[in-house]
Design a protein around this motif. Structure first.
Motif, PDB file in Angstrom:
ATOM      1  N   ALA A   1       0.820  -1.204   0.000  1.00  0.00           N
ATOM      2  CA  ALA A   1       0.000   0.000   0.000  1.00  0.00           C
ATOM      3  C   ALA A   1       0.860   1.262   0.000  1.00  0.00           C
ATOM      4  O   ALA A   1       0.391   2.341  -0.371  1.00  0.00           O
ATOM      5  N   LYS A   2       2.114   1.117   0.418  1.00  0.00           N
ATOM      6  CA  LYS A   2       3.069   2.228   0.410  1.00  0.00           C
ATOM      7  C   LYS A   2       4.455   1.634   0.643  1.00  0.00           C
ATOM      8  O   LYS A   2       4.586   0.619   1.325  1.00  0.00           O
ATOM      9  N   ALA A   3       5.466   2.257   0.058  1.00  0.00           N
ATOM     10  CA  ALA A   3       6.832   1.751   0.231  1.00  0.00           C
ATOM     11  C   ALA A   3       7.798   2.921   0.328  1.00  0.00           C
ATOM     12  O   ALA A   3       7.675   3.909  -0.400  1.00  0.00           O
ATOM     13  N   ILE A   4       8.750   2.798   1.255  1.00  0.00           N
ATOM     14  CA  ILE A   4       9.817   3.789   1.411  1.00  0.00           C
ATOM     15  C   ILE A   4      11.142   3.049   1.337  1.00  0.00           C
ATOM     16  O   ILE A   4      11.422   2.174   2.161  1.00  0.00           O
ATOM     17  N   MET A   5      11.950   3.374   0.336  1.00  0.00           N
ATOM     18  CA  MET A   5      13.260   2.757   0.152  1.00  0.00           C
ATOM     19  C   MET A   5      14.339   3.797   0.452  1.00  0.00           C
ATOM     20  O   MET A   5      14.203   4.964   0.068  1.00  0.00           O
ATOM     21  N   ARG A   6      15.445   3.350   1.077  1.00  0.00           N
ATOM     22  CA  ARG A   6      16.442   4.340   1.501  1.00  0.00           C
ATOM     23  C   ARG A   6      17.856   3.757   1.489  1.00  0.00           C
ATOM     24  O   ARG A   6      18.058   2.588   1.819  1.00  0.00           O
ATOM     25  N   ILE A   7      18.808   4.606   1.088  1.00  0.00           N
ATOM     26  CA  ILE A   7      20.235   4.307   1.150  1.00  0.00           C
ATOM     27  C   ILE A   7      20.899   5.437   1.917  1.00  0.00           C
ATOM     28  O   ILE A   7      20.753   6.612   1.559  1.00  0.00           O
ATOM     29  N   ARG A   8      21.642   5.095   2.972  1.00  0.00           N
ATOM     30  CA  ARG A   8      22.309   6.128   3.770  1.00  0.00           C
ATOM     31  C   ARG A   8      23.816   5.925   3.732  1.00  0.00           C
ATOM     32  O   ARG A   8      24.327   4.933   4.235  1.00  0.00           O
ATOM     33  N   GLY A   9      24.506   6.857   3.087  1.00  0.00           N
ATOM     34  CA  GLY A   9      25.960   6.820   2.978  1.00  0.00           C
ATOM     35  C   GLY A   9      26.483   8.234   2.841  1.00  0.00           C
ATOM     36  O   GLY A   9      26.085   9.122   3.598  1.00  0.00           O
ATOM     37  N   VAL A  10      27.397   8.445   1.892  1.00  0.00           N
ATOM     38  CA  VAL A  10      27.872   9.808   1.644  1.00  0.00           C
ATOM     39  C   VAL A  10      26.728  10.662   1.120  1.00  0.00           C
ATOM     40  O   VAL A  10      26.750  11.898   1.218  1.00  0.00           O
ATOM     41  N   LEU A  11      25.713  10.008   0.557  1.00  0.00           N
ATOM     42  CA  LEU A  11      24.461  10.653   0.192  1.00  0.00           C
ATOM     43  C   LEU A  11      23.320   9.926   0.885  1.00  0.00           C
ATOM     44  O   LEU A  11      23.347   8.705   1.024  1.00  0.00           O
ATOM     45  N   ASP A  12      22.344  10.660   1.338  1.00  0.00           N
ATOM     46  CA  ASP A  12      21.145  10.074   1.936  1.00  0.00           C
ATOM     47  C   ASP A  12      20.069  10.082   0.845  1.00  0.00           C
ATOM     48  O   ASP A  12      19.492  11.124   0.537  1.00  0.00           O
ATOM     49  N   ILE A  13      19.817   8.910   0.257  1.00  0.00           N
ATOM     50  CA  ILE A  13      18.904   8.808  -0.883  1.00  0.00           C
ATOM     51  C   ILE A  13      17.655   8.048  -0.448  1.00  0.00           C
ATOM     52  O   ILE A  13      17.744   6.969   0.131  1.00  0.00           O
ATOM     53  N   SER A  14      16.495   8.615  -0.739  1.00  0.00           N
ATOM     54  CA  SER A  14      15.244   7.958  -0.367  1.00  0.00           C
ATOM     55  C   SER A  14      14.251   8.014  -1.524  1.00  0.00           C
ATOM     56  O   SER A  14      14.272   8.935  -2.339  1.00  0.00           O
ATOM     57  N   ALA A  15      13.396   7.012  -1.587  1.00  0.00           N
ATOM     58  CA  ALA A  15      12.356   6.941  -2.603  1.00  0.00           C
ATOM     59  C   ALA A  15      11.059   6.502  -1.939  1.00  0.00           C
ATOM     60  O   ALA A  15      11.054   5.566  -1.135  1.00  0.00           O
ATOM     61  N   VAL A  16       9.981   7.180  -2.280  1.00  0.00           N
ATOM     62  CA  VAL A  16       8.668   6.878  -1.698  1.00  0.00           C
ATOM     63  C   VAL A  16       7.697   6.534  -2.820  1.00  0.00           C
ATOM     64  O   VAL A  16       7.621   7.241  -3.831  1.00  0.00           O
ATOM     65  N   HIS A  17       6.968   5.438  -2.642  1.00  0.00           N
ATOM     66  CA  HIS A  17       5.947   5.014  -3.602  1.00  0.00           C
ATOM     67  C   HIS A  17       4.588   5.067  -2.902  1.00  0.00           C
ATOM     68  O   HIS A  17       4.389   4.402  -1.880  1.00  0.00           O
ATOM     69  N   GLU A  18       3.667   5.844  -3.460  1.00  0.00           N
ATOM     70  CA  GLU A  18       2.307   5.952  -2.927  1.00  0.00           C
ATOM     71  C   GLU A  18       1.349   5.215  -3.858  1.00  0.00           C
ATOM     72  O   GLU A  18       1.530   5.203  -5.078  1.00  0.00           O
ATOM     73  N   PHE A  19       0.302   4.602  -3.268  1.00  0.00           N
ATOM     74  CA  PHE A  19      -0.678   3.858  -4.042  1.00  0.00           C
ATOM     75  C   PHE A  19      -2.096   4.303  -3.668  1.00  0.00           C
ATOM     76  O   PHE A  19      -2.327   4.789  -2.557  1.00  0.00           O
ATOM     77  N   ASN A  20      -3.022   4.133  -4.600  1.00  0.00           N
ATOM     78  CA  ASN A  20      -4.446   4.331  -4.337  1.00  0.00           C
ATOM     79  C   ASN A  20      -5.147   2.992  -4.399  1.00  0.00           C
ATOM     80  O   ASN A  20      -4.877   2.180  -5.295  1.00  0.00           O
ATOM     81  N   TYR A  21      -6.054   2.774  -3.456  1.00  0.00           N
ATOM     82  CA  TYR A  21      -6.800   1.518  -3.476  1.00  0.00           C
ATOM     83  C   TYR A  21      -8.027   1.666  -4.368  1.00  0.00           C
ATOM     84  O   TYR A  21      -8.832   2.585  -4.212  1.00  0.00           O
ATOM     85  N   ILE A  22      -8.163   0.773  -5.330  1.00  0.00           N
ATOM     86  CA  ILE A  22      -9.284   0.795  -6.270  1.00  0.00           C
ATOM     87  C   ILE A  22     -10.290  -0.268  -5.828  1.00  0.00           C
ATOM     88  O   ILE A  22     -10.039  -1.477  -5.963  1.00  0.00           O
TER      89      ILE A  22
END
Length: 259
Positions: free
Chosen positions: A90-111
């Motif tokens: 229903a939702k996902a948060i992916m993250r890499i923490r190093g010399v750069l703090d990189i994050s990605a968020v995926h939002e969904f709608n329920y049909i």
């Protein structure tokens, strides 16, 4: 495509984050990681159920995951919101923490009619991490200053800077029959795409430009022209096709070396 005199389709193919969270490999800033929900994920990640959270009036398990083994390079970690009934994401948060703090968020709608979670939007963000050296990304388009060892270090402008990209899905249709002519092609651009007028693009803009964003286009024109990015891209295309341009002859003919 801002700043280029002609569209450079290689830019479209540059992958900041995966479109789908269900692929075996999850791509984040041009680096592929094993997905936390792939079949073999249990051998690589540890999982912990933190809570039960309601999203769009549906109960979801809030699951934290992180790599089992520490590696030199930062590993993928994050949060998964799993529907308690159909076990879809229903939702996902992916993250890499190093010399750069990189994050990605995926939002969904329920049909409701389809009984599924459909991708609604996604967000990609880069924030400065810990590094003694300056960090340059995206062809030096974005820079972070290095951290000095001195405890009295003054804050730099890049300490407050971040890169943010958002994508939205709209005008979604379900169960519509389609025919994919070139199934091996990831991106297909029609021939009339570069000849659309301003009225056409205005219909599809989810937001309008403001007094701060308008000068950005002028700056991009100047940067691309000064750094000769288009020329570099033309040479790169020729190398990919197996030819390396060396020089021009006295008769004005280009000399190529076949690779």
């Amino acid at each position: 495509m801002a700043g280029f005199t002609q569209p450079v389709y290689e830019v479209i193919a540059f992958s900041l984050q995966s479109f789908s969270v269900y692929d075996d490999n999850y791509e984040l800033f041009e680096t592929k990681y094993n997905s936390p929900i792939t079949v073999s994920a249990l051998s690589e990640y540890k999982y912990q159920i933190l809570d039960t959270v309601s999203i769009q009036n549906r109960k979801t398990y809030l699951v934290y995951f992180h790599p089992k083994r520490k590696k030199r390079a930062a590993g993928l970690e994050g949060l998964l919101y799993i529907d308690t009934e159909n076990y879809a994401v229903a939702k996902a948060i992916m993250r890499i923490r190093g010399v750069l703090d990189i994050s990605a968020v995926h939002e969904f709608n329920y049909i409701d009619n389809e009984k599924l979670w459909f991708p609604a939007d996604k967000e990609f963000k880069i924030v400065k991490g810990k590094s003694k050296d300056d960090i340059k990304i995206l062809g030096e388009t974005f820079k972070f200053d290095g951290d000095e060892e001195s405890a009295k270090r003054k804050k730099q402008s890049s300490d407050f800077s971040y890169l943010l990209s958002k994508s939205y899905n709209f005008d979604v249709k379900y169960n519509t029959p389609i025919t994919i002519k070139h199934d091996a092609v990831a991106i297909e651009v029609t021939s009339e795409a570069i000849n659309r007028d301003e009225n056409f693009w205005r219909k599809f803009r989810t937001d309008s430009t403001d007094i701060r964003s308008n000068p950005t286009y002028i700056a991009l024109d100047s940067i691309i022209k000064k750094r000769k990015y288009e020329k570099k891209l033309r040479i790169g295309r020729k190398i990919i096709n197996g030819y390396l341009p060396l020089a021009a002859s006295r008769f004005g003919l280009a000399i190529f070396v076949e690779l």
